[in-house]
Write an enzyme that holds these catalytic residues in place. Structure first.
Site, PDB file in Angstrom:
ATOM      1  N   ARG A 445       0.854  -1.203   0.000  1.00  0.00           N
ATOM      2  CA  ARG A 445       0.000   0.000   0.000  1.00  0.00           C
ATOM      3  C   ARG A 445       0.890   1.253   0.000  1.00  0.00           C
ATOM      4  O   ARG A 445       0.580   2.237   0.665  1.00  0.00           O
ATOM      5  CB  ARG A 445      -0.934   0.003   1.202  1.00  0.00           C
ATOM      6  N   ASP A 480      -5.539   2.294  13.127  1.00  0.00           N
ATOM      7  CA  ASP A 480      -5.434   1.328  12.025  1.00  0.00           C
ATOM      8  C   ASP A 480      -3.988   0.899  11.813  1.00  0.00           C
ATOM      9  O   ASP A 480      -3.044   1.535  12.297  1.00  0.00           O
ATOM     10  CB  ASP A 480      -5.988   2.001  10.760  1.00  0.00           C
ATOM     11  N   CYS A 528      -7.878  -1.692  14.648  1.00  0.00           N
ATOM     12  CA  CYS A 528      -8.212  -2.104  13.293  1.00  0.00           C
ATOM     13  C   CYS A 528      -6.891  -2.414  12.608  1.00  0.00           C
ATOM     14  O   CYS A 528      -5.872  -1.797  12.912  1.00  0.00           O
ATOM     15  CB  CYS A 528      -8.903  -0.925  12.602  1.00  0.00           C
ATOM     16  N   ASP A 550     -12.918  -5.673   6.708  1.00  0.00           N
ATOM     17  CA  ASP A 550     -13.282  -4.664   5.709  1.00  0.00           C
ATOM     18  C   ASP A 550     -14.436  -5.152   4.838  1.00  0.00           C
ATOM     19  O   ASP A 550     -14.960  -4.379   4.030  1.00  0.00           O
ATOM     20  CB  ASP A 550     -12.069  -4.333   4.825  1.00  0.00           C
TER      21      ASP A 550
HETATM   22  C1  GLA Z   1      -8.322  -0.014   6.444  1.00  0.00           C
HETATM   23  C2  GLA Z   1      -9.545  -0.085   7.345  1.00  0.00           C
HETATM   24  C3  GLA Z   1     -10.690   0.628   6.676  1.00  0.00           C
HETATM   25  C4  GLA Z   1     -10.308   2.058   6.388  1.00  0.00           C
HETATM   26  C5  GLA Z   1      -9.052   2.115   5.555  1.00  0.00           C
HETATM   27  C6  GLA Z   1      -8.545   3.517   5.404  1.00  0.00           C
HETATM   28  O1  GLA Z   1      -8.468  -0.788   5.324  1.00  0.00           O
HETATM   29  O2  GLA Z   1      -9.868  -1.395   7.661  1.00  0.00           O
HETATM   30  O3  GLA Z   1     -11.840   0.564   7.479  1.00  0.00           O
HETATM   31  O4  GLA Z   1     -10.123   2.743   7.607  1.00  0.00           O
HETATM   32  O5  GLA Z   1      -8.009   1.330   6.121  1.00  0.00           O
HETATM   33  O6  GLA Z   1      -7.410   3.588   4.620  1.00  0.00           O
END
Ligand code: GLA
Length: 732
Positions: A445, A480, A528, A550
């Protein structure tokens, strides 16, 4: 007393009792710590089950002299080592200063303490002094000064046991630890199946059940996080065990990094199970006097099938792992900007969401990724935690004020462990990223992981979050973590200590989260990691909830949430109603069904409520009311799986029963309809057979035992993806 010790001239017998289980071991005449029993409550000394066959090619202990029936390779061992005659998988391995690898651990002493031990720097089960006891057993290598302390935390009322291990170098020369398991469990009898959770991004925690055959099998993570791919949990179920019958053991590692779970079925159909740190890329030099503590594993046993085992874990995680003040409270219903707008928003978008949210009864708006640096896609700016005031049309404090003016709370997303190559932070400190000097690190990413093992990096990352939280009234943070660790190298560690990086990274994350929850005790933290890549009890020690996946499609979520709930309570699962066609799988499901499915978690929305069809929008206040009505029950009740779509491919059904058995909520989802077929018969679970119940709003009275044995009929709804909630209430 949960712990009893009986010492004779020949041996020391340790018995641990919980309400329904017994755990027993014995330091025998040679000081070898043998495992005697873990399972349903039993009485007496279980040594009578020890077998001493004379087996070819299973060597004997030196002191056993001509006793060719005494072999470490055939006996059940409490903490197995390598190099001294047991050829099965070892729990611990070390290289001594002379290059040899053997460890021969013998019993030294024990200690019993009131309360449950804690582990400095690591999350662990906690309990009040009068709720738990701790047993420590000290073992020592026969030829060196390496000492191993086995710790057992006992929570008798909960039928839970924890285990962790400290390894200490009491000698004068260094030792390198190369493998360290939190526990070892030898089961000399039984035919076992192991159940574990595999997956991938947006498809976490698929349950797989397979018979254990001869040989060694394993799963684990080498990704630096517990991972989407494997969860640090395993269930060993007796062949044929069901939801309501059969013996099953659970093992859950309180850790968020690389782990390894191994099982070996040996030549005598004996099973050994290990769980601990992944040995790959793990090497921990222990200088003279140093101690290494292996994270803990939570063990539980049920003689009555999987539902009971799940409930034991749910209670333990809710009451003895999660520490947040929100764990026993309804969480705010939130709307998250991610699937509503992705990176494409301005301050006005957030305020519009807030305005609409207020009119629909939603409590909080969460601004997800894209509010800082020049981040309008996922290629840049991680590490540059300066608010993009141009995009937001003012400062963060001004935006929050505008949101508050609408009458809703404000929450924010952050990913403090990361840095983009395209960021001021990386340009200033390229050595702050985890990478091997002299090699290009792989990107994921378009980002690198910050080397949080370095204090200056950790402090920077912490301050990034803390300064934002200090600047305004932010009541929720989604923390996250969107890539995993590779190219393992640290500019902060000497060459001979690079093998510590993975573990030190996890300790650093824990330290940062501890600082956060200490400085901001009222903050609601949701962890997360690309959805649910760090859905583990380690992270739940800091946050009461974790974004489950997700994938927000209602049908996919049925599977993910059901498997997650094998171990983790519903109160921990981040679940939202999202848009259709679903952004991950393109499926279209009714808005009502999406609400019913999200009800099994923390509940919220993840779609543009200013643009959805009017009939869906009108449903939101009812859904919010439904959440408030049922959340106490869902959060704290006993959870039962009734029918699994994963198994029958047609429909799903689960139930939550209140502790006093005065009410039960049944969620039924017909995934695929069938033509010309009978109604579904559902038998309820966990009710009081003596009580009478009515379906809320109806007059028909059903006896509890009738509902549990005979059940009720649910007529096939018209169409696929249809759902129903059935609320049974006691009729006095
Ligand atoms: C991850 C999280 C999502 C969102 C994206 C943002 O994938 O799981 O819910 O917050 O990052 O980049």
């Amino acid at each position: 007393m949960a712990i009893q010790v009986v010492t004779t001239e020949q041996s020391t017998l340790f018995t641990i009792r919980t309400k329904h289980t017994t755990y027993q071991m014995k330091a025998d005449e040679y000081g070898v710590l043998l495992h005697l029993w873990y399972g349903a409550s039993v009485e007496g000394d279980m040594s009578y089950l020890l077998d001493y066959p004379d087996v070819g090619f299973s060597g004997n202990l030196y002191e056993a002299e001509n006793r060719r029936t005494y072999s470490l390779n055939t006996l059940p061992l409490e903490y197995a080592t390598e190099g001294v005659g047991d050829f099965r998988i070892p729990a611990v391995a070390a290289t001594h200063a002379d290059g040899s690898n053997a460890l021969d651990l013998r019993y030294q002493s024990y200690n019993i303490l009131k309360g449950k031990y804690a582990i400095a720097g690591l999350p662990a089960v906690y309990a009040d002094e009068d709720e738990a006891e701790t047993l420590e057993i000290v073992l020592k290598d026969t030829a060196t000064d390496l000492q191993v302390t086995l710790r057992y935390g006992v929570l008798p009322e909960l039928d839970m046991l924890t285990r962790c291990v400290s390894i200490q170098n009491l000698g004068t020369t260094p030792i390198t630890l190369t493998k360290a398991a939190s526990f070892c469990l030898d089961l000399p009898y039984g035919k076992w199946e192991w159940m574990h959770f595999h997956g991938r991004h947006a498809m976490e925690r698929n349950l797989e059940r397979t018979p254990l055959g001869h040989g060694t099998i394993c799963f684990g993570s080498r990704r630096g996080t517990s991972s989407h791919q494997y969860n640090p949990a395993v269930i060993l179920a007796e062949h044929g065990a069901t939801e309501d019958s059969g013996a099953c053991y659970g093992m859950l590692m309180v850790y968020s990094g690389n782990f390894l779970c191994e099982a070996e079925k040996d030549q005598f159909e004996q099973t050994r199970l290990l769980m601990g740190l992944n040995e790959e890329l793990f090497s921990y030099p222990l200088a003279a006097g140093e101690t290494f503590t292996v994270p803990e594993v939570i063990l539980s046993y049920s003689a009555n099938g999987l539902s009971e085992l799940s409930q034991q874990y749910h209670k333990c995680i809710r009451d003895h792992v999660c520490r947040s003040k929100y764990v026993h409270e309804s969480r705010p219903v939130l709307i998250n900007s991610w699937e509503a707008a992705y990176f494409d928003f301005t301050g006005d978008t957030i305020v519009d969401l807030a305005k609409e949210a207020a009119s629909l009864g939603i409590d909080m708006v969460v601004m997800d990724d894209g509010w800082f640096g020049k981040r309008n896609d996922d290629n840049s700016s991680l590490g540059d935690w300066q608010v993009n005031e141009q995009k937001l049309g003012g400062s963060l404090a001004q935006l929050i004020e505008r949101v508050h003016e609408q009458g809703v709370k404000f929450g924010i997303w952050i990913e403090p462990e990361m840095v983009n190559e395209d960021s001021d932070l990386y340009r200033a400190h390229p050595d702050w990223a985890i990478q091997i000097p002299g090699r290009e690190g792989s990107l994921c990413r378009n980002q690198y992981v910050l080397d949080l093992t370095r204090k200056e990096v950790r402090d920077y990352a912490y301050e990034s979050v803390a300064s934002i939280l200090r600047s305004a009234n932010i009541e929720y943070v989604k923390w996250d973590m969107n890539r995993q660790l590779s190219d393992i190298g640290s500019y902060g560690l000497p060459a001979d200590r690079q093998g510590e990086l993975y573990h030190r990274y996890v300790l650093a994350v824990y330290e940062m989260q501890e600082r956060l929850v200490t400085e901001f005790p009222h903050l609601l933290l949701e962890n997360c990691s690309g959805g649910g890549a760090r859905f583990d009890p380690g992270m739940l020690y800091y946050s009461p909830q974790i974004w489950c996946s997700d994938d927000t499609d209602a049908v996919e979520r049925l599977k993910i949430q059901e498997s997650t709930a094998m171990i983790y309570p519903l109160s921990t699962m981040g679940a939202h109603v999202s848009d259709c066609p679903n952004h991950t799988v393109g499926r279209v499901t009714p808005f009502e069904t999406r609400g019913h499915v999200a009800l099994a978690g923390t509940f919220g929305y993840e779609l543009d409520i200013t643009k959805i069809p009017e009939e869906d929008r009108q449903m939101i206040p009812k859904q919010v009311a439904m959440y408030h009505k049922y959340n106490d029950l869902v959060r704290s009740g006993d959870y039962y799986r009734i029918a699994s779509y994963q198994e029958n491919h047609y429909f799903d059904c689960y139930e939550v029963v209140s502790k006093d058995k005065s009410e039960a909520l049944v969620t039924f989802v017909q995934v695929i309809n069938r033509p010309n077929y009978k109604s579904r018969r559902i038998t309820l679970k966990g009710l009081d057979p003596q009580k009478n119940y009515c379906l809320e709003g109806e007059d028909t009275v059903y006896a509890g035992d009738t509902l549990m044995y005979a059940g009720i009929l649910i007529q096939n709804p018209w169409g696929d993806f249809q759902s129903k909630l059935l609320h049974f209430v006691e009729k006095k």
